[in-house]
Write a protein that holds these residues in place. Structure first.
Motif, PDB file in Angstrom:
ATOM      1  N   ASP A 151      -5.397 -73.669 -13.022  1.00  0.00           N
ATOM      2  CA  ASP A 151      -4.748 -72.701 -13.905  1.00  0.00           C
ATOM      3  C   ASP A 151      -3.836 -71.754 -13.124  1.00  0.00           C
ATOM      4  O   ASP A 151      -4.077 -71.467 -11.952  1.00  0.00           O
ATOM      5  N   THR A 152      -2.792 -71.298 -13.808  1.00  0.00           N
ATOM      6  CA  THR A 152      -1.775 -70.433 -13.212  1.00  0.00           C
ATOM      7  C   THR A 152      -1.452 -69.299 -14.181  1.00  0.00           C
ATOM      8  O   THR A 152      -1.905 -69.301 -15.329  1.00  0.00           O
ATOM      9  N   GLN A 153      -0.622 -68.364 -13.737  1.00  0.00           N
ATOM     10  CA  GLN A 153      -0.170 -67.291 -14.626  1.00  0.00           C
ATOM     11  C   GLN A 153       0.637 -67.862 -15.785  1.00  0.00           C
ATOM     12  O   GLN A 153       0.572 -67.336 -16.900  1.00  0.00           O
ATOM     13  N   GLU A 154       1.369 -68.933 -15.558  1.00  0.00           N
ATOM     14  CA  GLU A 154       2.147 -69.560 -16.637  1.00  0.00           C
ATOM     15  C   GLU A 154       1.211 -70.104 -17.720  1.00  0.00           C
ATOM     16  O   GLU A 154       1.489 -69.977 -18.912  1.00  0.00           O
ATOM     17  N   VAL A 155       0.107 -70.702 -17.295  1.00  0.00           N
ATOM     18  CA  VAL A 155      -0.894 -71.187 -18.257  1.00  0.00           C
ATOM     19  C   VAL A 155      -1.481 -69.996 -19.009  1.00  0.00           C
ATOM     20  O   VAL A 155      -1.621 -70.030 -20.240  1.00  0.00           O
ATOM     21  N   ALA A 156      -1.808 -68.934 -18.286  1.00  0.00           N
ATOM     22  CA  ALA A 156      -2.376 -67.737 -18.912  1.00  0.00           C
ATOM     23  C   ALA A 156      -1.405 -67.142 -19.925  1.00  0.00           C
ATOM     24  O   ALA A 156      -1.821 -66.698 -21.002  1.00  0.00           O
ATOM     25  N   ASP A 157      -0.109 -67.136 -19.609  1.00  0.00           N
ATOM     26  CA  ASP A 157       0.894 -66.617 -20.553  1.00  0.00           C
ATOM     27  C   ASP A 157       0.860 -67.381 -21.872  1.00  0.00           C
ATOM     28  O   ASP A 157       0.914 -66.774 -22.951  1.00  0.00           O
ATOM     29  N   LYS A 158       0.760 -68.696 -21.807  1.00  0.00           N
ATOM     30  CA  LYS A 158       0.696 -69.521 -23.024  1.00  0.00           C
ATOM     31  C   LYS A 158      -0.567 -69.219 -23.819  1.00  0.00           C
ATOM     32  O   LYS A 158      -0.536 -69.133 -25.051  1.00  0.00           O
ATOM     33  N   MET A 159      -1.673 -69.060 -23.113  1.00  0.00           N
ATOM     34  CA  MET A 159      -2.945 -68.783 -23.784  1.00  0.00           C
ATOM     35  C   MET A 159      -2.919 -67.416 -24.469  1.00  0.00           C
ATOM     36  O   MET A 159      -3.364 -67.276 -25.616  1.00  0.00           O
ATOM     37  N   VAL A 160      -2.385 -66.417 -23.787  1.00  0.00           N
ATOM     38  CA  VAL A 160      -2.306 -65.072 -24.368  1.00  0.00           C
ATOM     39  C   VAL A 160      -1.395 -65.078 -25.587  1.00  0.00           C
ATOM     40  O   VAL A 160      -1.715 -64.490 -26.624  1.00  0.00           O
ATOM     41  N   LYS A 161      -0.262 -65.749 -25.482  1.00  0.00           N
ATOM     42  CA  LYS A 161       0.672 -65.826 -26.619  1.00  0.00           C
ATOM     43  C   LYS A 161      -0.018 -66.446 -27.830  1.00  0.00           C
ATOM     44  O   LYS A 161       0.106 -65.945 -28.951  1.00  0.00           O
ATOM     45  N   LYS A 162      -0.741 -67.529 -27.612  1.00  0.00           N
ATOM     46  CA  LYS A 162      -1.448 -68.200 -28.707  1.00  0.00           C
ATOM     47  C   LYS A 162      -2.544 -67.294 -29.273  1.00  0.00           C
ATOM     48  O   LYS A 162      -2.684 -67.161 -30.485  1.00  0.00           O
ATOM     49  N   LEU A 163      -3.300 -66.641 -28.394  1.00  0.00           N
ATOM     50  CA  LEU A 163      -4.374 -65.747 -28.819  1.00  0.00           C
ATOM     51  C   LEU A 163      -3.840 -64.620 -29.693  1.00  0.00           C
ATOM     52  O   LEU A 163      -4.343 -64.381 -30.797  1.00  0.00           O
ATOM     53  N   ILE A 164      -2.822 -63.931 -29.218  1.00  0.00           N
ATOM     54  CA  ILE A 164      -2.283 -62.772 -29.928  1.00  0.00           C
ATOM     55  C   ILE A 164      -1.653 -63.168 -31.265  1.00  0.00           C
ATOM     56  O   ILE A 164      -1.732 -62.428 -32.239  1.00  0.00           O
ATOM     57  N   GLY A 165      -1.055 -64.341 -31.311  1.00  0.00           N
ATOM     58  CA  GLY A 165      -0.374 -64.784 -32.531  1.00  0.00           C
ATOM     59  C   GLY A 165      -1.244 -65.504 -33.531  1.00  0.00           C
ATOM     60  O   GLY A 165      -0.807 -65.799 -34.651  1.00  0.00           O
ATOM     61  N   MET A 166      -2.489 -65.817 -33.152  1.00  0.00           N
ATOM     62  CA  MET A 166      -3.356 -66.593 -34.022  1.00  0.00           C
ATOM     63  C   MET A 166      -3.638 -65.875 -35.333  1.00  0.00           C
ATOM     64  O   MET A 166      -4.087 -64.730 -35.345  1.00  0.00           O
ATOM     65  N   ARG A 167      -3.348 -66.545 -36.429  1.00  0.00           N
ATOM     66  CA  ARG A 167      -3.547 -65.960 -37.765  1.00  0.00           C
ATOM     67  C   ARG A 167      -4.923 -66.379 -38.281  1.00  0.00           C
ATOM     68  O   ARG A 167      -5.048 -67.366 -38.996  1.00  0.00           O
ATOM     69  N   TYR A 177      -5.130 -60.698 -14.882  1.00  0.00           N
ATOM     70  CA  TYR A 177      -3.785 -60.934 -15.392  1.00  0.00           C
ATOM     71  C   TYR A 177      -3.795 -61.032 -16.926  1.00  0.00           C
ATOM     72  O   TYR A 177      -2.954 -60.437 -17.601  1.00  0.00           O
ATOM     73  N   VAL A 178      -4.760 -61.770 -17.472  1.00  0.00           N
ATOM     74  CA  VAL A 178      -4.883 -61.903 -18.931  1.00  0.00           C
ATOM     75  C   VAL A 178      -5.110 -60.532 -19.557  1.00  0.00           C
ATOM     76  O   VAL A 178      -4.486 -60.195 -20.574  1.00  0.00           O
ATOM     77  N   ILE A 179      -5.965 -59.729 -18.969  1.00  0.00           N
ATOM     78  CA  ILE A 179      -6.218 -58.378 -19.486  1.00  0.00           C
ATOM     79  C   ILE A 179      -4.923 -57.574 -19.501  1.00  0.00           C
ATOM     80  O   ILE A 179      -4.583 -56.940 -20.513  1.00  0.00           O
ATOM     81  N   ALA A 180      -4.195 -57.593 -18.405  1.00  0.00           N
ATOM     82  CA  ALA A 180      -2.939 -56.838 -18.316  1.00  0.00           C
ATOM     83  C   ALA A 180      -1.929 -57.309 -19.350  1.00  0.00           C
ATOM     84  O   ALA A 180      -1.266 -56.484 -19.998  1.00  0.00           O
ATOM     85  N   LYS A 181      -1.801 -58.619 -19.541  1.00  0.00           N
ATOM     86  CA  LYS A 181      -0.839 -59.153 -20.519  1.00  0.00           C
ATOM     87  C   LYS A 181      -1.250 -58.763 -21.946  1.00  0.00           C
ATOM     88  O   LYS A 181      -0.393 -58.436 -22.767  1.00  0.00           O
ATOM     89  N   CYS A 182      -2.527 -58.783 -22.229  1.00  0.00           N
ATOM     90  CA  CYS A 182      -2.992 -58.391 -23.564  1.00  0.00           C
ATOM     91  C   CYS A 182      -2.731 -56.912 -23.815  1.00  0.00           C
ATOM     92  O   CYS A 182      -2.326 -56.521 -24.912  1.00  0.00           O
ATOM     93  N   LYS A 183      -2.926 -56.081 -22.786  1.00  0.00           N
ATOM     94  CA  LYS A 183      -2.702 -54.636 -22.930  1.00  0.00           C
ATOM     95  C   LYS A 183      -1.238 -54.310 -23.227  1.00  0.00           C
ATOM     96  O   LYS A 183      -0.952 -53.260 -23.795  1.00  0.00           O
TER      97      LYS A 183
END
Length: 148
Positions: free
Chosen positions: A37-53, A108-114
């Protein structure tokens, strides 16, 4: 990377009897990092998490995302999401990311979510945590970066 996402009415995490994080309505997310896993993978996961309806609208349909309901996040590190149970009865965790790399990705995931969510609470990486929650639904989603 793997996320186990649980829609909750409330959730909290304690270490040694002390509450480290506590949320009301929102999502409690168990986060596991794999070896590659990388920061790029984490970015995709965070985007999906935040946008999940996955929150209900006025018609009872799951059409609303976290921001729409002013939801909160509780993020918990969980290396056991990478348990391999193919052989024997004792899980192997060799597919989990090395602790130093996994902790950096967790932070990194925490920071991106914040950056996007006003209330983001957290556990403590590597600690013996006690997690409590009232699951809403129950509604639980497993998000695997291999499937994105």
């Amino acid at each position: 990377m793997k996320f186990v996402i649980q829609r909750v009415l409330e959730s909290s995490v304690k270490v040694d009897g002390e509450t480290l994080g506590s949320i009301g309505k929102g999502l409690m997310v168990l986060i596991g990092a794999g070896q590659n896993d990388t920061q790029e993978v984490a970015d995709k996961m965070v985007k999906k998490l935040i946008g999940m309806r996955i929150f209900e609208d006025e018609n009872g349909k799951t059409n609303l995302a976290l921001a729409d309901v002013k939801g909160e996040l509780l993020l918990i590190s969980q290396f056991t999401l990478y348990a391999n149970c193919k052989k024997g009865n004792r899980p192997s965790f060799i597919e989990a990311g090395a602790p130093d790399m996994a902790e950096k990705l967790y932070e990194y995931v925490i920071a991106k979510c914040k950056e996007q969510v006003p209330v983001v609470e957290r556990g403590k990486f590597g600690a013996d945590m006690k997690v409590s929650l009232i699951n809403d639904g129950p509604f639980t989603i497993v998000l695997n970066s291999d499937e994105l």
